[in-house]
Design a protein around this motif. Structure first.
Motif, PDB file in Angstrom:
ATOM      1  N   THR A 105    -109.527  22.042  61.073  1.00 15.90           N
ATOM      2  CA  THR A 105    -108.779  22.200  62.324  1.00 15.90           C
ATOM      3  C   THR A 105    -108.388  20.833  62.883  1.00 15.90           C
ATOM      4  OG1 THR A 105    -110.017  24.218  62.821  1.00 15.90           O
ATOM      5  CG2 THR A 105    -108.859  23.160  64.649  1.00 15.90           C
ATOM      6  N   GLY A 106    -109.313  19.870  62.769  1.00 18.40           N
ATOM      7  CA  GLY A 106    -109.035  18.536  63.281  1.00 18.40           C
ATOM      8  C   GLY A 106    -107.854  17.872  62.610  1.00 18.40           C
ATOM      9  N   PRO A 116    -109.452  14.132  66.944  1.00 23.08           N
ATOM     10  CA  PRO A 116    -109.607  15.526  66.514  1.00 23.08           C
ATOM     11  C   PRO A 116    -110.379  15.701  65.219  1.00 23.08           C
ATOM     12  CG  PRO A 116    -107.392  15.156  67.309  1.00 23.08           C
ATOM     13  CD  PRO A 116    -108.046  13.816  67.239  1.00 23.08           C
ATOM     14  N   SER A 117    -110.242  14.767  64.287  1.00 22.90           N
ATOM     15  CA  SER A 117    -110.950  14.886  63.007  1.00 22.90           C
ATOM     16  C   SER A 117    -112.463  14.862  63.192  1.00 22.90           C
ATOM     17  CB  SER A 117    -110.524  13.764  62.058  1.00 22.90           C
ATOM     18  OG  SER A 117    -109.148  13.853  61.763  1.00 22.90           O
ATOM     19  N   VAL A 140    -104.673  19.369  64.060  1.00 24.00           N
ATOM     20  CA  VAL A 140    -104.461  18.896  65.429  1.00 24.00           C
ATOM     21  C   VAL A 140    -104.030  17.426  65.422  1.00 24.00           C
ATOM     22  CG1 VAL A 140    -105.586  18.441  67.642  1.00 24.00           C
ATOM     23  CG2 VAL A 140    -106.060  20.564  66.421  1.00 24.00           C
ATOM     24  N   SER A 141    -104.608  16.619  64.546  1.00 14.30           N
ATOM     25  CA  SER A 141    -104.226  15.210  64.454  1.00 14.30           C
ATOM     26  C   SER A 141    -102.755  15.063  64.087  1.00 14.30           C
ATOM     27  CB  SER A 141    -105.097  14.493  63.420  1.00 14.30           C
ATOM     28  OG  SER A 141    -106.429  14.367  63.858  1.00 14.30           O
ATOM     29  N   MET A 191    -113.295  18.255  65.781  1.00  8.14           N
ATOM     30  CA  MET A 191    -112.976  19.598  65.282  1.00  8.14           C
ATOM     31  C   MET A 191    -113.146  19.660  63.765  1.00  8.14           C
ATOM     32  SD  MET A 191    -109.512  20.287  67.485  1.00  8.14           S
ATOM     33  CE  MET A 191    -109.483  20.067  69.256  1.00  8.14           C
TER      34      MET A 191
END
Length: 231
Positions: free
Chosen positions: A104-105, A150-151, A108-109, A154
């Motif tokens: 997910t991260g 984010p990484s 999002v990144s 998430m």
């Protein structure tokens, strides 16, 4: 001519796709008028951003494929972020550590990086009022942090990938990003109609960075993956 006024005018005109020849004509008109009247560019022509906008409303757009607009910049950024993440994940399969995963991260990144670059380029005409380019790191560094966070925050795994698929997708995305920046780096020179010279030539190193930095970054990433597999 006041360098700050000139730079703000040129940046705004560039972002609004005014051809380099028209920018050169406008600069020559401003310089000639100020030399004759003794006025400053601001006194004679007003705010550089507003004057550039007025020129843009009357000038034909630059030829397609020249200049890095918000959409292209965002797309290239998203491609590079996703390609780097997939390359690093794919290295796990090669070095025998972990199977590549899409988290997910990572998604999002990619979205955050693309949106951040889009916003910077879309607001470039207003940001040009800041003046000198040394302040750019003030805007770039927060973006790097937003992309990286984010990484770490998430880590939820969405999809497991094969090493071949991860490397293949990374190569394709790097290629797309490089192609976008390569096309966008085509020169559209600002030419002074009085002399036929370029009053603001683009440094060769700058064009080289735009065209080849993604490839150098890719090479550095590959070196880290295979020379420092436990990093």
């Amino acid at each position: 001519m006041n360098p700050r006024w000139r730079d703000a005018f040129v940046l705004t005109a560039r972002m609004r796709d005014v051809p380099g020849t028209r920018i050169g004509e406008a600069l020559a008109e401003v310089e000639a008028h100020c030399a004759e009247s003794g006025e400053t560019p601001t006194e004679a022509f007003g705010d550089p951003v507003e004057y550039a906008r007025a020129i843009a409303d009357q000038a034909p757009a630059r030829p397609a494929g020249r200049g890095v607009g918000p959409g292209r910049g965002a797309l290239a950024t998203g491609c590079y972020i996703a390609a780097t993440a997939l390359l690093l994940e794919g290295s796990g399969a090669v070095t025998g550590r972990d199977l590549p995963v899409l988290t997910t991260g990572t998604l999002v990144s990619v979205l955050v990086g693309a949106a951040y670059v889009f916003g910077l380029l879309a607001l470039a005409d207003r940001l040009s009022l800041w003046g000198t380019t040394w302040r750019l790191p003030v805007l770039v560094l927060p973006g790097v942090a937003l992309i990286a966070l984010p990484s770490f925050l998430m880590p939820q795994r969405l999809v497991y990938l094969s090493g071949v698929l991860a490397f293949g997708a990374s190569a394709v995305l790097f290629g797309i990003g490089w192609l976008i920046t390569r096309i966008s780096a085509q020169p559209d020179l600002i030419v002074d109609p009085r002399t036929g010279t370029t009053p603001m030539p683009a440094p060769r190193w700058a064009l080289a960075v735009i065209r080849f930095m993604p490839l150098l970054f890719l090479a550095a990433t590959v070196a880290v993956v295979f020379l420092l597999p436990d990093a």
